[in-house]
Design a protein around this motif. Structure first.
Motif, PDB file in Angstrom:
ATOM      1  N   HIS A  21       0.676  -1.196   0.140  1.00  0.00           N
ATOM      2  CA  HIS A  21       0.284   0.008   0.071  1.00  0.00           C
ATOM      3  C   HIS A  21       0.725   1.272   0.105  1.00  0.00           C
ATOM      4  CE1 HIS A  21      -2.988   3.094   1.088  1.00  0.00           C
ATOM      5  NE2 HIS A  21      -2.132   3.292   2.154  1.00  0.00           N
ATOM      6  N   ARG A  22       1.900   1.264   0.929  1.00  0.00           N
ATOM      7  CA  ARG A  22       2.876   2.648   1.011  1.00  0.00           C
ATOM      8  C   ARG A  22       3.373   2.677  -0.570  1.00  0.00           C
ATOM      9  NH1 ARG A  22       1.629   6.179   3.504  1.00  0.00           N
ATOM     10  NH2 ARG A  22       3.530   6.958   3.308  1.00  0.00           N
ATOM     11  N   LYS A  23       3.998   1.513  -1.177  1.00  0.00           N
ATOM     12  CA  LYS A  23       4.491   1.788  -2.518  1.00  0.00           C
ATOM     13  C   LYS A  23       3.503   2.265  -3.588  1.00  0.00           C
ATOM     14  CE  LYS A  23       7.994  -2.131  -2.001  1.00  0.00           C
ATOM     15  NZ  LYS A  23       8.160  -3.571  -2.490  1.00  0.00           N
ATOM     16  N   LYS A  24       2.183   1.704  -3.517  1.00  0.00           N
ATOM     17  CA  LYS A  24       1.329   2.331  -4.275  1.00  0.00           C
ATOM     18  C   LYS A  24       0.891   3.770  -4.030  1.00  0.00           C
ATOM     19  CE  LYS A  24      -1.230  -1.966  -5.087  1.00  0.00           C
ATOM     20  NZ  LYS A  24      -2.556  -2.617  -4.989  1.00  0.00           N
ATOM     21  N   VAL A  25       1.097   4.202  -2.859  1.00  0.00           N
ATOM     22  CA  VAL A  25       0.871   5.577  -2.513  1.00  0.00           C
ATOM     23  C   VAL A  25       2.033   6.291  -3.219  1.00  0.00           C
ATOM     24  CG1 VAL A  25       0.835   7.249  -0.595  1.00  0.00           C
ATOM     25  CG2 VAL A  25      -0.797   5.158  -0.482  1.00  0.00           C
ATOM     26  N   CYS A  26       3.391   5.986  -2.966  1.00  0.00           N
ATOM     27  CA  CYS A  26       4.242   6.806  -3.218  1.00  0.00           C
ATOM     28  C   CYS A  26       4.320   6.746  -5.011  1.00  0.00           C
ATOM     29  CB  CYS A  26       5.617   6.050  -2.802  1.00  0.00           C
ATOM     30  SG  CYS A  26       5.934   6.339  -0.960  1.00  0.00           S
ATOM     31  N   ARG A  27       3.882   5.903  -5.704  1.00  0.00           N
ATOM     32  CA  ARG A  27       3.920   6.041  -7.065  1.00  0.00           C
ATOM     33  C   ARG A  27       2.802   6.691  -7.613  1.00  0.00           C
ATOM     34  NH1 ARG A  27       5.275  -0.536  -8.152  1.00  0.00           N
ATOM     35  NH2 ARG A  27       3.240  -0.395  -6.653  1.00  0.00           N
ATOM     36  N   SER A  28       1.717   6.908  -6.858  1.00  0.00           N
ATOM     37  CA  SER A  28       0.603   7.329  -7.438  1.00  0.00           C
ATOM     38  C   SER A  28       0.751   8.775  -7.852  1.00  0.00           C
ATOM     39  CB  SER A  28      -0.407   7.467  -6.314  1.00  0.00           C
ATOM     40  OG  SER A  28      -0.159   8.438  -5.372  1.00  0.00           O
ATOM     41  N   ARG A  29       0.014   9.045  -9.023  1.00  0.00           N
ATOM     42  CA  ARG A  29       0.060  10.466  -9.681  1.00  0.00           C
ATOM     43  C   ARG A  29      -1.027  11.230  -9.033  1.00  0.00           C
ATOM     44  NH1 ARG A  29       4.714  11.526 -10.179  1.00  0.00           N
ATOM     45  NH2 ARG A  29       4.467  12.760 -12.261  1.00  0.00           N
ATOM     46  N   PRO A  30      -1.094  12.391  -9.335  1.00  0.00           N
ATOM     47  CA  PRO A  30      -2.349  13.409  -8.862  1.00  0.00           C
ATOM     48  C   PRO A  30      -3.634  13.102  -9.737  1.00  0.00           C
ATOM     49  CG  PRO A  30      -0.780  14.536  -9.566  1.00  0.00           C
ATOM     50  CD  PRO A  30       0.014  13.221  -9.832  1.00  0.00           C
ATOM     51  N   ALA A  31      -4.829  12.832  -9.277  1.00  0.00           N
ATOM     52  CA  ALA A  31      -5.897  12.482  -9.868  1.00  0.00           C
ATOM     53  C   ALA A  31      -6.517  13.823 -11.108  1.00  0.00           C
ATOM     54  CB  ALA A  31      -7.079  11.762  -9.221  1.00  0.00           C
ATOM     55  N   VAL A  32      -6.239  14.806 -10.597  1.00  0.00           N
ATOM     56  CA  VAL A  32      -6.797  16.025 -11.156  1.00  0.00           C
ATOM     57  C   VAL A  32      -5.549  16.501 -11.935  1.00  0.00           C
ATOM     58  CG1 VAL A  32      -7.684  18.139 -11.175  1.00  0.00           C
ATOM     59  CG2 VAL A  32      -8.401  16.413  -9.525  1.00  0.00           C
ATOM     60  N   ASP A  33      -5.792  16.986 -13.223  1.00  0.00           N
ATOM     61  CA  ASP A  33      -4.703  17.322 -14.269  1.00  0.00           C
ATOM     62  C   ASP A  33      -4.627  18.950 -13.858  1.00  0.00           C
ATOM     63  OD1 ASP A  33      -2.932  17.799 -15.875  1.00  0.00           O
ATOM     64  OD2 ASP A  33      -4.185  17.654 -17.580  1.00  0.00           O
ATOM     65  N   CYS A  34      -3.577  19.433 -13.526  1.00  0.00           N
ATOM     66  CA  CYS A  34      -3.504  20.941 -13.131  1.00  0.00           C
ATOM     67  C   CYS A  34      -2.565  21.610 -13.959  1.00  0.00           C
ATOM     68  CB  CYS A  34      -3.079  21.245 -11.768  1.00  0.00           C
ATOM     69  SG  CYS A  34      -4.072  20.445 -10.524  1.00  0.00           S
ATOM     70  N   SER A  35      -2.041  20.924 -15.004  1.00  0.00           N
ATOM     71  CA  SER A  35      -1.331  21.515 -15.919  1.00  0.00           C
ATOM     72  C   SER A  35      -1.920  22.224 -17.164  1.00  0.00           C
ATOM     73  CB  SER A  35      -0.491  20.415 -16.675  1.00  0.00           C
ATOM     74  OG  SER A  35      -1.128  19.507 -17.486  1.00  0.00           O
ATOM     75  N   ARG A  36      -1.402  23.215 -17.575  1.00  0.00           N
ATOM     76  CA  ARG A  36      -2.216  24.108 -18.705  1.00  0.00           C
ATOM     77  C   ARG A  36      -2.365  23.240 -19.908  1.00  0.00           C
ATOM     78  NH1 ARG A  36       2.434  28.317 -20.889  1.00  0.00           N
ATOM     79  NH2 ARG A  36       2.030  27.386 -23.062  1.00  0.00           N
ATOM     80  N   PRO A  37      -3.379  23.512 -20.569  1.00  0.00           N
ATOM     81  CA  PRO A  37      -3.782  22.509 -21.884  1.00  0.00           C
ATOM     82  C   PRO A  37      -2.888  22.818 -22.957  1.00  0.00           C
ATOM     83  CG  PRO A  37      -5.002  24.442 -21.642  1.00  0.00           C
ATOM     84  CD  PRO A  37      -4.518  24.437 -20.388  1.00  0.00           C
ATOM     85  N   GLU A  38      -2.567  21.636 -23.954  1.00  0.00           N
ATOM     86  CA  GLU A  38      -1.720  21.886 -25.125  1.00  0.00           C
ATOM     87  C   GLU A  38      -2.002  23.358 -25.944  1.00  0.00           C
ATOM     88  OE1 GLU A  38      -1.403  18.256 -27.320  1.00  0.00           O
ATOM     89  OE2 GLU A  38      -1.420  17.172 -25.251  1.00  0.00           O
ATOM     90  N   PRO A  39      -0.939  23.879 -26.492  1.00  0.00           N
ATOM     91  CA  PRO A  39      -1.321  24.936 -27.142  1.00  0.00           C
ATOM     92  C   PRO A  39      -2.070  24.522 -28.466  1.00  0.00           C
ATOM     93  CG  PRO A  39       1.097  24.310 -27.246  1.00  0.00           C
ATOM     94  CD  PRO A  39       0.280  23.728 -26.214  1.00  0.00           C
ATOM     95  N   ARG A  40      -3.014  25.490 -29.024  1.00  0.00           N
ATOM     96  CA  ARG A  40      -3.891  24.971 -30.068  1.00  0.00           C
ATOM     97  C   ARG A  40      -3.672  26.142 -31.130  1.00  0.00           C
ATOM     98  NH1 ARG A  40      -8.862  21.558 -27.964  1.00  0.00           N
ATOM     99  NH2 ARG A  40      -7.726  20.286 -26.797  1.00  0.00           N
ATOM    100  N   PRO A  41      -2.764  26.334 -32.050  1.00  0.00           N
ATOM    101  CA  PRO A  41      -2.638  27.457 -32.700  1.00  0.00           C
ATOM    102  C   PRO A  41      -3.805  27.820 -33.829  1.00  0.00           C
ATOM    103  CG  PRO A  41      -1.040  25.742 -33.532  1.00  0.00           C
ATOM    104  CD  PRO A  41      -1.874  25.412 -32.228  1.00  0.00           C
TER     105      PRO A  41
END
Length: 105
Positions: A21-41
């Motif tokens: 369980h601790r290994k899974k928690v350490c490897r887990s990634r955020p569930a919500v994507d907070c990065s900016r969207p890809e540019p769409r020229p």
């Protein structure tokens, strides 16, 4: 307190489950994507608008050139007889005095 049986059989399994369980928690990634969207020229820069603007600019240049040619033709041709062949009349030579003011003011 744990019995001997629990220490031998149950606790190693619980410890392994907890470590997994601790290994899974350490490897887990955020569930919500907070990065900016890809540019769409293609959305930001509209190609059709740019094309229309360049066509409009070309049409303006063409119209201005035609207008300049017409004006040059009109300026080169003297259609009116507007030359003063005789001396100018006296009223044209006197300075203009606005109404309501005296000449010596």
């Amino acid at each position: 307190m744990l019995s001997r049986r629990e220490k031998l059989l149950v606790q190693p399994r619980q410890d392994r489950r907890y470590q997994d369980h601790r290994k899974k928690v350490c490897r887990s990634r955020p569930a919500v994507d907070c990065s900016r969207p890809e540019p769409r020229p293609h959305v930001r820069v509209k190609a059709a608008r740019g094309r229309r603007e360049s066509e409009r600019a070309a049409r303006l240049l063409d119209d201005n050139y035609r207008l300049l040619q017409r004006l040059a033709h009109v300026m080169s041709v003297n259609r009116l007889d507007n030359r003063w062949d005789k001396p100018m009349p006296k009223y044209a030579l006197t300075p203009h005095v606005p109404r309501g003011r005296l000449a010596h003011d």
